[in-house]
Design an enzyme around this catalytic site. Structure first.
Site, PDB file in Angstrom:
ATOM      1  N   GLU A 145       6.759   7.943   9.054  1.00 46.82           N
ATOM      2  CA  GLU A 145       7.112   7.112   7.894  1.00 46.82           C
ATOM      3  C   GLU A 145       8.593   7.289   7.560  1.00 46.82           C
ATOM      4  O   GLU A 145       9.309   6.313   7.318  1.00 46.82           O
ATOM      5  CB  GLU A 145       6.231   7.515   6.704  1.00 46.82           C
ATOM      6  CG  GLU A 145       6.150   6.486   5.618  1.00 46.82           C
ATOM      7  CD  GLU A 145       5.236   6.936   4.481  1.00 46.82           C
ATOM      8  OE1 GLU A 145       4.568   7.983   4.607  1.00 46.82           O
ATOM      9  OE2 GLU A 145       5.198   6.238   3.451  1.00 46.82           O
TER      10      GLU A 145
HETATM   11  N1  LIG Z   1       7.362  -3.399  -9.461  1.00 44.08           N
HETATM   12  C1  LIG Z   1       6.758  -2.229  -9.235  1.00 44.08           C
HETATM   13  C2  LIG Z   1       5.998  -2.039  -8.061  1.00 44.08           C
HETATM   14  C3  LIG Z   1       5.405  -0.809  -7.867  1.00 44.08           C
HETATM   15  N2  LIG Z   1       5.532   0.175  -8.784  1.00 44.08           N
HETATM   16  C4  LIG Z   1       4.944   1.496  -8.562  1.00 44.08           C
HETATM   17  O1  LIG Z   1       5.696   2.151  -7.561  1.00 44.08           O
HETATM   18  C5  LIG Z   1       4.865   3.133  -6.935  1.00 44.08           C
HETATM   19  C6  LIG Z   1       5.106   3.154  -5.473  1.00 44.08           C
HETATM   20  O2  LIG Z   1       4.860   1.926  -4.916  1.00 44.08           O
HETATM   21  P1  LIG Z   1       4.957   1.753  -3.352  1.00 44.08           P
HETATM   22  O3  LIG Z   1       6.279   2.166  -2.858  1.00 44.08           O
HETATM   23  O4  LIG Z   1       4.479   0.411  -3.027  1.00 44.08           O
HETATM   24  O5  LIG Z   1       3.910   2.899  -2.889  1.00 44.08           O
HETATM   25  P2  LIG Z   1       2.824   2.885  -1.754  1.00 44.08           P
HETATM   26  O6  LIG Z   1       3.464   2.361  -0.524  1.00 44.08           O
HETATM   27  O7  LIG Z   1       1.617   2.188  -2.221  1.00 44.08           O
HETATM   28  O8  LIG Z   1       2.496   4.441  -1.616  1.00 44.08           O
HETATM   29  P3  LIG Z   1       2.701   5.456  -0.377  1.00 44.08           P
HETATM   30  O9  LIG Z   1       3.958   5.034   0.334  1.00 44.08           O
HETATM   31  O10 LIG Z   1       2.839   6.801  -0.989  1.00 44.08           O
HETATM   32  O11 LIG Z   1       1.484   5.340   0.479  1.00 44.08           O
HETATM   33  C7  LIG Z   1       3.446   2.845  -7.358  1.00 44.08           C
HETATM   34  O12 LIG Z   1       3.108   3.851  -8.272  1.00 44.08           O
HETATM   35  C8  LIG Z   1       3.505   1.519  -8.054  1.00 44.08           C
HETATM   36  O13 LIG Z   1       2.621   1.501  -9.126  1.00 44.08           O
HETATM   37  C9  LIG Z   1       6.325  -0.028  -9.900  1.00 44.08           C
HETATM   38  O14 LIG Z   1       6.466   0.892 -10.715  1.00 44.08           O
HETATM   39  N3  LIG Z   1       6.911  -1.229 -10.128  1.00 44.08           N
HETATM   40 CA   LIG Z   2       5.024   3.199   0.934  1.00 44.94          CA
END
Ligand SMILES: Nc1ccn([C@@H]2O[C@H](COP(=O)(O)OP(=O)(O)OP(=O)(O)O)[C@@H](O)[C@H]2O)c(=O)n1
Ligand SMILES: [Ca+2]
Length: 482
Positions: A145
């Protein structure tokens, strides 16, 4: 006339021969489907692949289907249909489709391996029945990753591009021109960069790449449980240890904000299970306090800085070489800083101003924040205060960024039309689109070559004309005749 005729026919646009690829990023909080396209003739060049579509899957991430594993696959159907519309139907069969699951599924595998396997089989079944060429669905490692995120941003920023004169310039300067990558997800966070010197203290953190004819030694580490959602869970599990009753005054939420959490749910998770004990209550009632300084102090406890078996560490005894160069910070680093208006590249905000902005945001009462940003999802909005404080703790206390090198962090959501993230790097690698060797390219582009030749010809003609005038003055120009 002949030249113009040749130029027009030569430069008539050829029919576009485009290829497509699909990657699903099955994150802990949600799944995104990306469609990429590139010109078929140039697929081994750098910087030619770009994102043409992103589709956000409705509902939770696939790890959220541990209680109804058979529903994980069908949840992707809507986005797959969208991809079918974007890609011309005659190319469906040749379009590769990949799914990579990240920290949410890593955690589910630790907590309940059989549920994780069932979720993966369910998504595999759905992807196999789509009209594309299915290339695999797997849980990727934290190292992958980190590495693919680093490849993506450097590919998009054109840092691997080294043709002609720039190559000569770079070999003279011999500097590391790549940008580091900082990724903050819901369940894990990654830091990846090329260190200044080769430190071999912790070989498991080093990756070796040969890309476009150049060798790179890259440092990477993925902290499972240090994504922003899991960090919050860890903080709450810690807070619970010292509580006498079921209500918690939490400085990381706005004043007036309330949330109820199921304690048995909180401790099911491998990130918090070590702190599990018996409590005389089953629910945790959170009341916001909106105190940034107190929040920072409570988050700080998540970073254990006491023991370091190496010359330098980030936290929890994990090796970190001295920080080097610029960093692109994406996913939640970007979402949060962009929401707080702290991500501008035109007028970068110094570290003390960043801290004071988050402090005053945290101090705003919840009812005021909710009215001011009614269009934003409550789950996101309620956590921007915690997330802002957590990002500063991670960068300042965890990785030890300071006022001095803060400006080297660039918060980026997209580069051109493509989202910053690990998916593009993953696809480039699996489709062998990144060559190890520099494609043999002439130092000048075709256009520059033609331009230079035309210029040389004009100079030559002028010189000949001038010489002829000088030595063979026509009679009419000779003195005395007129
Ligand atoms: N506009 C946004 C979109 C997402 N989030 C938050 O950002 C965090 C991380 O989102 P993301 O990078 O998409 O994480 P994932 O890929 O789902 O997680 P991981 O990579 O750890 O598997 C999440 O808590 C989500 O709620 C946010 O605060 N505002
Ligand atoms: Ca991610």
């Amino acid at each position: 006339i002949a030249l113009i005729a040749v130029a027009v026919t030569q430069n008539k646009p050829l029919p576009k021969n485009v290829k497509y690829g699909i990657v699903l990023d099955a994150g802990s909080s949600h799944t995104n489907l990306y469609v990429y396209e590139w010109p078929a003739e140039k697929e081994n060049n750098t910087g030619v692949v770009q994102q043409v579509e992103v589709c956000k899957v409705e509902g939770p991430g696939i790890s959220g289907y541990s209680h109804a594993t058979e529903k994980a696959g069908p949840s992707l159907a809507q986005c797959l249909r969208q991809a079918e519309e974007v890609i011309p139907s005659k190319q469906h069969q040749e379009t590769p489709i990949y799914l990579g699951a990240t920290a949410g599924m890593r955690l589910l595998s630790l907590e309940n391996k059989s549920a994780a396997d069932k979720v993966m089989s369910s998504v595999e079944k759905t992807l196999c029945s789509a009209p594309f060429s299915f290339q695999g669905a797997r849980i990727i490692s934290g190292q992958e990753e980190g590495a693919y995120g680093w490849i993506t941003i450097n590919y998009l920023l054109g840092n691997f591009k080294q043709s002609g004169w720039t190559k000569l310039l770079h070999s003279l300067k011999s500097i590391s021109e790549t940008s580091g990558a900082l990724d903050l997800g819901g369940a894990s966070t990654q830091i990846t960069f090329v260190p200044n010197e080769v430190y071999s203290e912790s070989p498991e953190n080093l990756l070796y790449f040969r890309l476009y004819g150049k060798d790179y030694i890259v440092y990477t580490h993925s902290f499972l449980c240090y994504g922003k959602d899991q960090a919050l869970q860890q903080k709450l599990a810690r807070d619970l240890q010292t509580m006498e009753n079921s209500s918690l005054l939490d400085p990381c939420f706005h004043q007036g904000y309330q949330r109820t959490i199921n304690i048995s749910e909180l401790f099911k998770n491998p990130c918090t299970s070590a702190k599990k004990k018996q409590f005389p209550f089953s629910q945790l009632y959170i009341q916001g306090e909106g105190d940034y300084q107190k929040c920072r102090r409570s988050i700080q406890k998540l970073f254990n800085k006491t023991n370091c078996p190496y010359s330098s560490c980030s936290f929890n005894g994990i090796y970190l070489p001295p920080l080097q160069g610029d960093f692109g910070a994406f996913s939640a680093f970007y979402f949060v800083m962009n929401f707080l208006n702290l991500s501008s590249e035109q007028s970068p905000v110094p570290l003390d101003k960043v801290a004071s902005t988050i402090e005053s945001f945290c101090a705003r009462p919840w009812h005021e924040v909710k009215t001011a940003y009614h269009q934003i999802k409550e789950k996101y909005l309620s956590e921007y205060c915690f997330s802002g404080a957590y990002i500063l703790s991670l960068l300042e206390n965890g990785y030890e960024f300071t006022e001095k090198n803060w400006h080297r962090i660039h918060f980026l959501g997209k580069i051109g039309s493509s989202d910053a993230g690990w998916t593009l790097g993953y696809m480039l690698n699996l489709t062998n689109m990144i060559s190890a060797e520099d494609p043999a390219m002439p130092p000048l582009s075709h256009g520059s070559y033609v331009g230079l030749m035309v210029l040389c010809s004009l100079v030559l003609v002028s010189v000949l004309l001038f010489a002829w005038l000088l030595f063979h003055k026509p009679k009419c120009l000779q003195k005395g005749i007129v």
